[in-house]
Design an enzyme around this catalytic site. Structure first.
Site, PDB file in Angstrom:
ATOM      1  N   LYS A  83      14.377  -9.833  13.806  1.00  0.00           N
ATOM      2  CA  LYS A  83      13.274 -10.791  13.658  1.00  0.00           C
ATOM      3  C   LYS A  83      12.493 -10.531  12.377  1.00  0.00           C
ATOM      4  O   LYS A  83      12.576  -9.459  11.785  1.00  0.00           O
ATOM      5  CB  LYS A  83      12.342 -10.706  14.864  1.00  0.00           C
ATOM      6  CG  LYS A  83      11.646  -9.363  15.024  1.00  0.00           C
ATOM      7  CD  LYS A  83      10.784  -9.341  16.268  1.00  0.00           C
ATOM      8  CE  LYS A  83      10.078  -7.988  16.421  1.00  0.00           C
ATOM      9  NZ  LYS A  83       9.212  -7.958  17.611  1.00  0.00           N
ATOM     10  N   TYR A 100     -13.897  -0.657  -7.394  1.00  0.00           N
ATOM     11  CA  TYR A 100     -14.912  -1.637  -7.017  1.00  0.00           C
ATOM     12  C   TYR A 100     -15.821  -1.105  -5.913  1.00  0.00           C
ATOM     13  O   TYR A 100     -15.394  -0.345  -5.050  1.00  0.00           O
ATOM     14  CB  TYR A 100     -14.243  -2.929  -6.544  1.00  0.00           C
ATOM     15  CG  TYR A 100     -13.511  -3.669  -7.644  1.00  0.00           C
ATOM     16  CD1 TYR A 100     -14.213  -4.329  -8.649  1.00  0.00           C
ATOM     17  CD2 TYR A 100     -12.122  -3.705  -7.678  1.00  0.00           C
ATOM     18  CE1 TYR A 100     -13.548  -5.016  -9.660  1.00  0.00           C
ATOM     19  CE2 TYR A 100     -11.445  -4.384  -8.680  1.00  0.00           C
ATOM     20  CZ  TYR A 100     -12.169  -5.039  -9.668  1.00  0.00           C
ATOM     21  OH  TYR A 100     -11.507  -5.710 -10.666  1.00  0.00           O
TER      22      TYR A 100
END
Length: 361
Positions: free
Chosen positions: A30, A256
């Site tokens: 899958k 950041y």
């Protein structure tokens, strides 16, 4: 330089053979074979002696049929495109009484596997009585009808060792199987074991079962931490490169939003060309990267970059390994980064360079 996702084909195949252990497996493929690429994985599994596959997507099931005309293909999700399922000879789950009664005419000619709900509660018949109700109604149905080929469940707790739930779900399931067989019902396919259950049972099938339905172990990740790393080998490498090494001082903030505060003067930070935009989870960035055989702490994660705190042995253009068989996906699963499949699924195959390597390098 571009960060690279690569798979060693020989190691991938050998791991599949080792996992199979001469037992009949239904390979779970899958989500594009856990993002290893469906065509690649199916081809390798066929070489390993696997001829039965399962997925949750009808589109993928049809693609598998094109790759493997003689394979048995099992669709773990119920769908409503009945003509396509028939056309491509795909087996499908039968998930509930409601679905059966609403669609038993639509299901004519389709191979179905009766699903037992078990402790996961995601799908399936709730008890033996519901399963027998379908079997009896099916027996008396004189119209064109479905073909009952399989019986299955999913173990949701096979990787849990601190609770008794696996023993409970295993026992409940075996009672269902043995009750049906004792009453003369027969099934071409009976399957329940996932990777964790398969290994807990010593890589052999449960009694009366025809297949183990194995996923993550075939892709090189252990389903639980007490397994030896040599038992399941990772063929995947995710690597980037050092762009440059920056020197920063105590009190500086790097990344950041004050991501990393420097505490020592003359700290060296390697700027690496991979980030969350390439699929590195923030939880993974709380740990280490491997450079020149040594682990160094990741200090900040950005979209296309990360900072790694290094020493004088690290230089521009050095390789930075985020995952390989020495710094494995399953290691970080057990450290709480995310499930094996979650880490694999996060990787951005549109930004990463993909390679399939045919030798042992």
């Amino acid at each position: 330089m571009t960060a690279t996702w690569s798979v060693n084909k020989k190691i991938f195949l050998q791991n599949a053979i080792t996992v199979k252990n001469n037992q009949p497996l239904m390979a779970v493929v899958k989500n594009n074979a856990y993002h290893y690429d469906l065509e690649f994985a199916v081809t390798q599994f066929i070489h390993a002696g696997i001829d039965t596959f399962s997925t949750t997507s009808l589109r993928e099931a049809i693609q598998i049929r094109q790759l493997a005309p003689d394979a048995t293909i099992f669709l773990m999700n119920a769908v409503y495109e009945f003509d396509l399922v028939r056309e491509h000879q795909i087996h499908m789950t039968l998930p509930s009484l409601t679905y059966y009664y609403n669609h038993k005419n639509d299901l004519a000619g389709i191979h179905v596997h009766l699903e037992f709900e078990n402790l996961l509660h995601r799908s399936g018949f709730k008890d033996l009585n519901e399963i027998k109700e379908v079997l009896k109604d099916h027996h008396h149905n004189q119209n064109a009808k479905m073909i009952i080929s399989g019986l299955w469940t999913h173990f949701g707790y096979a990787d849990e060792f601190d609770v008794s739930d696996y023993n409970v779900e295993r026992s409940q399931w075996m009672e269902i199987v043995e009750a049906l067989l004792s009453e003369g019902y027969q099934f071409d396919l009976i399957h329940a074991q996932n990777s964790a259950s398969f290994y807990r049972e010593g890589q052999i099938l449960l009694p009366h079962h025809t297949h183990a339905r194995v996923g993550i172990a075939l892709y090189g990740s252990r389903p639980y931490s007490s397994l030896n790393q040599h038992d399941i080998v990772q063929s995947l490498t995710l690597k980037a490169h050092v762009i440059q090494v920056r020197e920063v001082q105590a009190g500086d903030y790097c990344g950041y939003s004050f991501a990393f505060e420097v505490t020592k003067n003359n700290t060296k930070l390697a700027v690496v060309d991979i980030g969350y935009g390439d699929g590195i989870l923030r939880t993974r960035a709380k740990h280490e990267a491997l450079i020149n055989g040594k682990r160094y702490p990741i200090r900040a994660l950005m979209m296309s970059h990360m900072f790694v705190e290094v020493d004088g042995n690290v230089h521009a253009q050095d390789e930075v390994i985020l995952y390989n068989n020495d710094i494995r996906i399953d290691e970080y699963t057990f450290k709480g980064v995310g499930a094996n499949s979650e880490q694999l699924s996060a990787m951005n195959h549109d930004s990463l360079k993909k390679e399939y390597i045919s030798n042992d390098c």
